[in-house]
Scaffold this active site. Structure first.
Site, mmCIF file in Angstrom:
data_model
loop_
_atom_site.group_PDB
_atom_site.id
_atom_site.type_symbol
_atom_site.label_atom_id
_atom_site.label_comp_id
_atom_site.label_asym_id
_atom_site.label_seq_id
_atom_site.Cartn_x
_atom_site.Cartn_y
_atom_site.Cartn_z
ATOM 1 N N GLU A 1 0.842 -1.204 0.000
ATOM 2 C CA GLU A 1 0.000 0.000 0.000
ATOM 3 C C GLU A 1 0.873 1.249 0.000
ATOM 4 O O GLU A 1 1.659 1.466 0.910
ATOM 5 C CB GLU A 1 -0.891 0.006 1.265
ATOM 6 C CG GLU A 1 -1.634 1.301 1.465
ATOM 7 C CD GLU A 1 -2.422 1.349 2.799
ATOM 8 O OE1 GLU A 1 -2.422 0.342 3.532
ATOM 9 O OE2 GLU A 1 -3.015 2.405 3.075
ATOM 10 N N ASP B 1 -1.258 -0.998 5.661
ATOM 11 C CA ASP B 1 -1.184 -0.438 7.014
ATOM 12 C C ASP B 1 -2.198 -1.125 7.920
ATOM 13 O O ASP B 1 -3.249 -1.562 7.454
ATOM 14 C CB ASP B 1 -1.530 1.063 6.989
ATOM 15 C CG ASP B 1 -0.436 1.882 6.315
ATOM 16 O OD1 ASP B 1 0.702 1.381 6.238
ATOM 17 O OD2 ASP B 1 -0.740 3.001 5.863
ATOM 18 N N ASP C 1 -8.063 2.195 6.543
ATOM 19 C CA ASP C 1 -7.785 2.275 5.110
ATOM 20 C C ASP C 1 -7.060 1.027 4.613
ATOM 21 O O ASP C 1 -7.377 0.486 3.568
ATOM 22 C CB ASP C 1 -6.895 3.492 4.801
ATOM 23 C CG ASP C 1 -7.737 4.713 4.494
ATOM 24 O OD1 ASP C 1 -8.980 4.569 4.457
ATOM 25 O OD2 ASP C 1 -7.146 5.797 4.294
ATOM 26 N N ASP D 1 -4.554 -0.153 9.660
ATOM 27 C CA ASP D 1 -5.616 0.796 10.025
ATOM 28 C C ASP D 1 -6.828 0.570 9.120
ATOM 29 O O ASP D 1 -6.837 -0.362 8.311
ATOM 30 C CB ASP D 1 -5.107 2.243 9.927
ATOM 31 C CG ASP D 1 -4.660 2.604 8.513
ATOM 32 O OD1 ASP D 1 -4.916 1.800 7.570
ATOM 33 O OD2 ASP D 1 -4.058 3.666 8.323
#
Ligand code: 0RA
Length: 634
Positions: free
Chosen positions: A428, A501, A505, A503
């Site tokens: 990402e 990541d 997203d 998180d």
């Protein structure tokens, strides 16, 4: 009974049983040979093995209800109202038939093959395998006006078969405690069982299965009167359908009962689920290929006859866009092949299915011209899209987006050309991609940075999906192609690792990528090539020591153990140095990595449709229900 006579009984038994026990000792020595593995799937296999025997009774017309209870003490009880396992004394072995069924390999269930013309007796290993792998098992049988009971431990009888009293109840009740010496986990999961039982009841209309989790206080009844027609509707429930009533037919030929239910939706995915004697043939086989051949031909013939197709023909992919189909076969002596023994091998079935489906489907088309026209129109649209996609692909090739090798310029490839030890990291963001390029082992690890979110393929037609730059790059780099052209032999890397990541997203990007793999390269997931990297959530520092922490529980464990620590939360991959990234996430010796697998294809299909599709209330509900768990449990 006195202590003494109990002891006599045991000695008598161990003596007689030696020969038989050798078989079950083999099961305990190499359990994976019989149940696949000794982790979660193998554990659940134990329940399926017993339930399949009860389903056999249902297939033979003697059983209508199966109760499965997950007990508070970790055991499972499976009760059916079938005929009960026979208890008569074997003329040569001089022990009750039930004891043979439970202590002899392959004797489970089918003593008399002829009376079991059709048998789901599944993975075929029998209840003796369940017995061998349980630290304790109790069988109770209602038969001949009496209630019988016998207890075993790790495959060995602990008691004789005893008459407990008079009873008019009929059926079999088996309670077992899976052996911790064998299994890495002995916790059963409601959700896995729920999916399988729903499937079984769709495939055996009239049969009721009650799942009761005493630990969670959860109970559900599975029952279908509509069978595979309801199954197809259930799969399509979060999709917009092309015709409200599924196509259905059932035909018997040469001792094989073939049933199919078909319903197209407005989407672009193909979903064909095949079953043979209620076994989910995940790897397909001759029944599925016979079905596909017939479907392609019938739709081509119809379109030509009605003047809808002037030149050329539909490809298989064209007529399967948006198709949901269940094919269920009941047949004697199925041959299962393939890596997981879930591919039907009987070659005579291909032609048989082809002719059954051809006849039934052409009849249906003649009688339902409105539906036939809708399906044909959809196939025309998808063949147009296929041709347009080909033109677009040729154009992209020519546009110099690719380097001389034909691979995208963004790829930092590995130097090894072998595909058995190499890994592709899909990363990402460009900046994390940069760190990963520095961190990696150049010989075996390739890096493809992704610019933010890839296209949601669930909402795009295949031309749009396949011609989006990021998706096209991923396909080119992986090498296998997609759809009809998919070829596992062309896979360029052994592992494809999604690194995002930790998180929201990152979770979303991971889901988008998994949706793409599930819809366009499902074989890669089934073959165990797709992984998710697990970057640490925290770094805990105590004095000069650093600990990388991957979950909140782990953090709690550490602070419980060593007291107060200095904790930093990693907000993203970009916050780690390339050294840290290597040590925590990429070094095969120290990293954590999660293999993605499909627990249940029907369930995964629905989950993706819902997560990525248009049904917002359903998605909201799912996310609320699953908020505490991982976003996707596949
Ligand atoms: C062998 C023969 C018969 C039934 C069964 C096995 C049987 C096995 C299991 C395992 C779980 N539930 C079961 N129910 C039945 C046929 C017996 C007859 O002819 O009466």
């Amino acid at each position: 009974m006195t202590e003494e006579s109990k002891k006599d009984e045991k000695e008598e038994y161990t003596g007689k049983q030696i020969q038989i026990m050798e078989g079950l000792e083999g099961v305990r020595r190499r359990p994976s040979m019989y149940i696949g593995n000794t982790s979660k799937e193998g554990l659940h296999h134990l329940i399926y093995e017993v339930v399949d025997n009860s389903v056999d009774e249902a297939l033979s017309g003697y059983c209508t209800k199966i109760d499965v209870t997950l007990n508070k003490d970790g055991s499972v009880t499976i009760t059916d109202n079938g005929r009960g396992i026979p208890v008569d004394i074997h003329p040569i072995k001089k022990i009750p038939a039930v004891e043979i069924a439970l202590t002899k390999l392959h004797a489970g269930g089918k003593f008399d093959k002829k009376s079991y013309l059709i048998s789901g007796g599944l993975h075929g290993v029998g209840v003796s395998v369940v017995n061998a792998l349980s630290k304790k098992l109790i069988v109770e049988i209602g038969r001949e006006g009496k209630m019988f009971e016998q207890e075993y431990s790790r495959g060995k009888p602990m008691t004789k078969l005893k008459v407990m009293g008079k009873s008019e109840q009929r059926g079999t009740k088996i309670t077992f405690w899976p052996d911790e010496e064998i299994f890495s986990t002995v916790e059963f999961e409601y959700k896995i069982l729920e999916n399988r039982f729903r499937e079984i009841t769709f495939l055996n209309p009239g049969l009721k299965i009650i799942l009761n989790d005493e630990k969670k206080g959860k109970k559900e009844e599975f029952f279908s009167s509509g069978g595979i027609i309801e199954f197809v509707k259930w799969i399509n429930k979060s999709k917009e359908v092309l015709h409200t009533k599924p196509i259905y037919f059932k035909k018997e030929s040469k001792g094989v009962i073939a049933e199919a239910s078909i319903q197209y939706n407005q989407g672009y995915q193909e979903n064909i689920f095949g079953f043979v004697n209620t076994i989910n043939t995940v790897e397909g086989g001759t029944h599925v290929s016979g079905f596909k051949i017939a479907l392609t031909r019938v739709i081509n013939d119809y379109a030509k006859k009605k003047g809808l197709l002037k030149n050329g023909s539909f490809y298989g992919d064209d007529v399967r866009e948006g198709l949901t189909a269940i094919i269920s076969l009941k047949m004697p002596n199925p041959q299962f092949e393939g890596q997981t023994k879930t591919k039907l091998g009987n070659s005579e079935i291909r032609g048989l299915m082809d002719s059954i489906v051809s006849q039934a489907l052409s009849e249906f088309f003649e009688e339902n011209p409105a539906i036939a026209r809708k399906i044909t129109t959809k196939a025309i649209e998808s063949s147009k899209a296929r041709l347009a996609a080909k033109r677009a692909k040729d154009l992209v090739r020519r546009k110099n987006a690719f380097s001389l090798s034909g691979l995208p310029g963004k790829l930092a490839d590995c130097s090894s050309k072998k595909s058995d030890n190499t890994e592709l990291y899909l990363v990402e963001g460009e900046s994390a991609g940069g760190s990963a390029k520095m961190a990696r082992n150049k010989e075996t690890q390739a890096i493809l940075p992704l610019r933010g979110k890839i296209l949601n393929v669930e909402k795009s037609n295949p031309i749009k999906a396949l011609s989006s730059e990021e998706v096209a790059n991923i396909i080119t780099v992986i090498g296998t192609g997609v759809g009809d052209q998919f070829d596992l032999n062309k896979l360029r890397y052994k592992k494809v690792v999604i690194m995002t990541d930790a998180d929201v997203d990152g979770e979303h990007i991971k889901t988008l990528l998994l949706t793409f793999f599930f819809r366009y390269m499902r074989e890669l997931i089934e073959n165990g090539n797709i992984y998710a990297a697990m970057p640490p959530l925290y770094r805990a520092r105590k004095g000069k020591s650093d600990y990388y922490i991957y979950s909140d529980e782990e953090l709690k464990k550490l602070t419980d153990k060593i007291g107060s620590v200095n904790v930093t939360r990693f907000k993203g991959l970009g916050e780690m140095s390339s050294n840290q990234l290597w040590e925590t996430t990429m070094n095969p010796k120290t990293r954590k990595i999660k293999k993605i697998f499909i627990e249940d294809a029907v369930d995964a299909d629905q989950t993706f449709s819902m997560l990525m599709g248009d049904d917002v209330p359903a998605r909201r509900q799912f996310i609320q229900e699953n908020a505490k768990e991982a976003i996707l449990d596949i």
